[in-house]
Design a protein around this motif. Sequence first.
Motif, short mmCIF file in Angstrom:
data_model
loop_
_atom_site.label_atom_id
_atom_site.label_comp_id
_atom_site.label_asym_id
_atom_site.label_seq_id
_atom_site.Cartn_x
_atom_site.Cartn_y
_atom_site.Cartn_z
N ALA A 189 4.07 0.65 -7.27
CA ALA A 189 2.87 0.71 -6.44
C ALA A 189 2.83 -0.43 -5.43
CB ALA A 189 1.63 0.66 -7.33
N VAL A 190 3.22 -1.63 -5.87
CA VAL A 190 3.27 -2.78 -4.97
C VAL A 190 4.28 -2.54 -3.85
CG1 VAL A 190 3.94 -5.23 -4.78
CG2 VAL A 190 2.49 -4.46 -6.67
N ASP A 191 5.40 -1.93 -4.19
CA ASP A 191 6.44 -1.68 -3.20
C ASP A 191 5.96 -0.74 -2.10
OD1 ASP A 191 9.18 -2.11 -2.36
OD2 ASP A 191 9.56 -0.03 -2.92
N ARG A 192 4.98 0.10 -2.41
CA ARG A 192 4.48 1.04 -1.41
C ARG A 192 3.40 0.44 -0.51
NH1 ARG A 192 4.96 4.60 -5.94
NH2 ARG A 192 2.76 4.29 -6.47
N LEU A 193 2.90 -0.74 -0.88
CA LEU A 193 1.89 -1.40 -0.07
C LEU A 193 2.51 -2.01 1.18
CD1 LEU A 193 -0.12 -3.24 -2.89
CD2 LEU A 193 -0.73 -1.10 -1.75
N GLU A 194 1.66 -2.45 2.10
CA GLU A 194 2.14 -3.07 3.34
C GLU A 194 1.35 -4.34 3.63
OE1 GLU A 194 1.84 -0.22 6.46
OE2 GLU A 194 3.39 1.11 5.64
N GLY A 195 1.97 -5.21 4.39
CA GLY A 195 1.30 -6.40 4.91
C GLY A 195 0.75 -7.31 3.83
N GLU A 196 -0.49 -7.78 4.04
CA GLU A 196 -1.11 -8.75 3.14
C GLU A 196 -1.30 -8.19 1.73
OE1 GLU A 196 -4.71 -10.13 4.85
OE2 GLU A 196 -3.72 -11.18 6.52
N ARG A 197 -1.57 -6.90 1.64
CA ARG A 197 -1.77 -6.29 0.33
C ARG A 197 -0.47 -6.32 -0.48
NH1 ARG A 197 -4.28 -0.54 0.72
NH2 ARG A 197 -4.66 -0.93 -1.50
N GLN A 198 0.67 -6.07 0.17
CA GLN A 198 1.94 -6.14 -0.54
C GLN A 198 2.25 -7.57 -0.94
OE1 GLN A 198 5.91 -5.61 1.40
NE2 GLN A 198 6.04 -3.80 0.06
N ALA A 199 1.98 -8.53 -0.04
CA ALA A 199 2.23 -9.94 -0.35
C ALA A 199 1.41 -10.37 -1.56
CB ALA A 199 1.89 -10.81 0.86
N ALA A 200 0.15 -9.92 -1.63
CA ALA A 200 -0.70 -10.25 -2.78
C ALA A 200 -0.15 -9.62 -4.06
CB ALA A 200 -2.13 -9.78 -2.52
N GLY A 201 0.32 -8.38 -3.95
CA GLY A 201 0.90 -7.72 -5.11
C GLY A 201 2.15 -8.41 -5.61
N ILE A 202 2.99 -8.84 -4.70
CA ILE A 202 4.21 -9.56 -5.09
C ILE A 202 3.86 -10.89 -5.75
CG2 ILE A 202 6.24 -10.75 -4.17
CD1 ILE A 202 6.43 -8.52 -2.08
N GLU A 203 2.83 -11.56 -5.24
CA GLU A 203 2.38 -12.82 -5.84
C GLU A 203 1.89 -12.58 -7.27
OE1 GLU A 203 -0.76 -16.49 -4.97
OE2 GLU A 203 -0.41 -14.93 -3.46
N LEU A 204 1.19 -11.46 -7.47
CA LEU A 204 0.73 -11.11 -8.82
C LEU A 204 1.90 -10.90 -9.76
CD1 LEU A 204 -1.34 -10.18 -10.93
CD2 LEU A 204 -1.25 -7.90 -9.89
N LEU A 205 2.92 -10.15 -9.32
CA LEU A 205 4.10 -9.90 -10.14
C LEU A 205 4.81 -11.20 -10.48
CD1 LEU A 205 5.48 -6.69 -8.40
CD2 LEU A 205 4.39 -6.82 -10.64
N ALA A 206 4.91 -12.10 -9.50
CA ALA A 206 5.56 -13.38 -9.72
C ALA A 206 4.79 -14.22 -10.74
CB ALA A 206 5.70 -14.14 -8.40
N SER A 207 3.45 -14.18 -10.67
CA SER A 207 2.63 -14.93 -11.62
C SER A 207 2.80 -14.40 -13.04
CB SER A 207 1.16 -14.84 -11.20
OG SER A 207 0.95 -15.44 -9.94
N LEU A 208 2.87 -13.07 -13.16
CA LEU A 208 3.09 -12.47 -14.47
C LEU A 208 4.46 -12.86 -15.03
CD1 LEU A 208 1.64 -8.89 -13.90
CD2 LEU A 208 0.70 -10.66 -15.39
N ASP A 209 5.45 -12.88 -14.17
CA ASP A 209 6.80 -13.28 -14.58
C ASP A 209 6.78 -14.72 -15.10
OD1 ASP A 209 9.55 -13.25 -14.96
OD2 ASP A 209 9.96 -13.90 -12.91
N LYS A 210 6.11 -15.60 -14.37
CA LYS A 210 6.03 -17.01 -14.78
C LYS A 210 5.31 -17.14 -16.11
CE LYS A 210 4.39 -21.53 -13.21
NZ LYS A 210 3.69 -22.28 -12.14
N LEU A 211 4.21 -16.40 -16.26
CA LEU A 211 3.44 -16.45 -17.50
C LEU A 211 4.26 -15.99 -18.69
CD1 LEU A 211 0.72 -16.79 -18.99
CD2 LEU A 211 0.19 -14.43 -18.36
N LEU A 212 4.99 -14.89 -18.52
CA LEU A 212 5.82 -14.38 -19.62
C LEU A 212 6.95 -15.32 -19.94
CD1 LEU A 212 5.90 -10.62 -18.61
CD2 LEU A 212 4.81 -11.59 -20.63
N GLY A 213 7.53 -15.94 -18.90
CA GLY A 213 8.61 -16.89 -19.13
C GLY A 213 8.14 -18.09 -19.93
N GLU A 214 6.95 -18.59 -19.59
CA GLU A 214 6.41 -19.72 -20.34
C GLU A 214 6.09 -19.33 -21.77
OE1 GLU A 214 3.08 -20.85 -18.01
OE2 GLU A 214 4.26 -22.04 -16.56
#
Length: 229
Positions: A189-214
């Motif tokens: 779903a994030v991959d289908r977004l554009e512009g600022e909405r996609q950037a926000a979605g990618i930031e969310l995915l990165a935050s989840l990745d960091k949380l799971l890694g910790e």
Amino acid sequence: MTDGSGYREAVAAGMLPSEESHRALLQSIVDVARAIFGAKASSIFLLDEETDELVFEALAGEGSDSLVGTRFPSSTGIAGWVLVTRQPLVLEDVSEDPRFAKEAAESTGYVPKGLMAVPLLHEERALGVLEVLDRPARPGAALEELELLGLFAGQAAIALDLLQASRRARAALEGSGKELETVASLAAAVDRLEGERQAAGIELLASLDKLLGEGSRTARPPGSPGLTP
């Protein structure tokens, strides 16, 4: 809850293009190569490293109706030689070359008279072979034609690498449970977004990745000893 490694595989599976899109790209490469060289046929082989076989991934022209997925031992014929040596090859008459595997060619329903073949290389890996069969002879133009075919090979190697990455990610996702399937759907779903909405979605995915890694670094099974002061 899933660990960071499984999460990243799920994100990759969700955001990578589908296998159909990679196959369409490979098909366009052989279609254009056949047209540019005026050849009777063109094909792309993928090396299956697990089985050590060459697999028809895309074909255009003669014998292309039902060969996708057909397999041969990776050392078979001209394609096998090109794969192993990582060297391009031009033959105007394959019947005069001992490397030509006539029986394998006959099993495909089309036996060429001449061919050009180049290895598909990506980051020091030999991924497969691109062949062009029975192009009109142009005396003295073999080197020029090989250079042109090399350009097609570069694009085909990138497409094969992406296809393999997509297959690995989806294989890791199969049977991994509903959590990772949900993550893959979110990534898609994030991959289908554009512009600022996609950037926000990618930031969310990165935050989840960091949380799971910790979480995977700090979690301990019940009864395990604590850290020594």
